[in-house]
Structure formats: structure tokens, C-alpha cells
Design an enzyme around this catalytic site. Sequence first.
Site, short mmCIF file in Angstrom:
data_model
loop_
_atom_site.label_atom_id
_atom_site.label_comp_id
_atom_site.label_asym_id
_atom_site.label_seq_id
_atom_site.Cartn_x
_atom_site.Cartn_y
_atom_site.Cartn_z
N CYS A 73 22.89 14.50 -24.27
CA CYS A 73 24.19 13.73 -24.91
C CYS A 73 23.66 12.21 -24.86
O CYS A 73 23.78 11.46 -23.80
CB CYS A 73 25.60 13.95 -24.22
N CYS A 99 26.10 9.71 -23.39
CA CYS A 99 26.15 9.75 -21.90
C CYS A 99 25.21 9.15 -21.33
O CYS A 99 25.27 8.30 -20.29
CB CYS A 99 26.12 11.14 -21.59
#
Length: 151
Positions: free
Chosen positions: A73, A76
Amino acid sequence: MAGTDSQALIIACPMCAVLNRVPSSKLGAGGKCGKCGSDLFAAAPVELDARNFDAHALRADIPMLVDFWADWCGPCRQMAPAFAAAAPQLEPWLRLGKLDTQADQAIAARYAIRTIPTMLILKKGKEIARQSGAMPVQAIVQWARQALRSG
Ligand code: ZN
């Protein structure tokens, strides 16, 4: 004595997850784990997994801010430095932890995490605030402090 006992807080060690009793008046004074000697607060998020999650999220007396993330991600990974920088600003009244949703899918499922990054503030395992999407450090700190005041 009961009088002094009521002032003690259960704090999980970031290294070995053993539960330590810390007088609340000494929480900010940099205590060490009675078992492994690590600092109880290292000004950094704890790496959470199936072995230590419950000690920090359920059994500890201080609330915990969890960053649910995954390596694939991009947002993230972008937020990771901001989340780490928020730790020294929020400790010791809030424990910060990171949970890899790929490695520990059961915990992510327990809290119905559908998008990442998602941040949850847990008090004795119960969700008191949730925020999805990456945020800069000051926004994380402000959101967390607001949630603690109202939660
Ligand atoms: Zn320890």
C-alpha cells in the site's frame, strides 16, 4: 495497599509484551520493563502481531492508536514516517502500534478493516475513533488528542 494500587497502570512492554505495573505519577518518567529491561516507551510505534496485540490493545490500561497497513500500500508507506513522528508527541498516554494486515489478517478482520491505511484508537480493545486515509504528523496528533478527550 488499595490506595496506592488504584494509581497503578498496566503497561505492556514494547519488546517482550510482559505486563508491567507503573504508578500513573511515574508514567512520564521513563520506566523500564521488569522482565527484559527495555524502555516501556521508546518514542516509536510498536510492531504488533498476533502474539503481542492483546497485551497492548486489551490488557494495557492506556489506549492504543493502531495503524493498519500493508507493504503493498503506497499511501501506507508514505504515512509511515508521519506515524512514527507522532509517537513521541503522544506517548505515554497513548501507545502507538503498527499492524501488518497481510501478516495478521485475523486481527484486521476483527476490527473490520476494509481500506488501508486506517487508524483506530482502542481503549481496552474497544474502538473509540477511526480514521481512514493517510495524514501528516500534526493531523494525526490533533485527531488523536481530540479523540482521547471525547472518548
Ligand atoms: Zn520487556
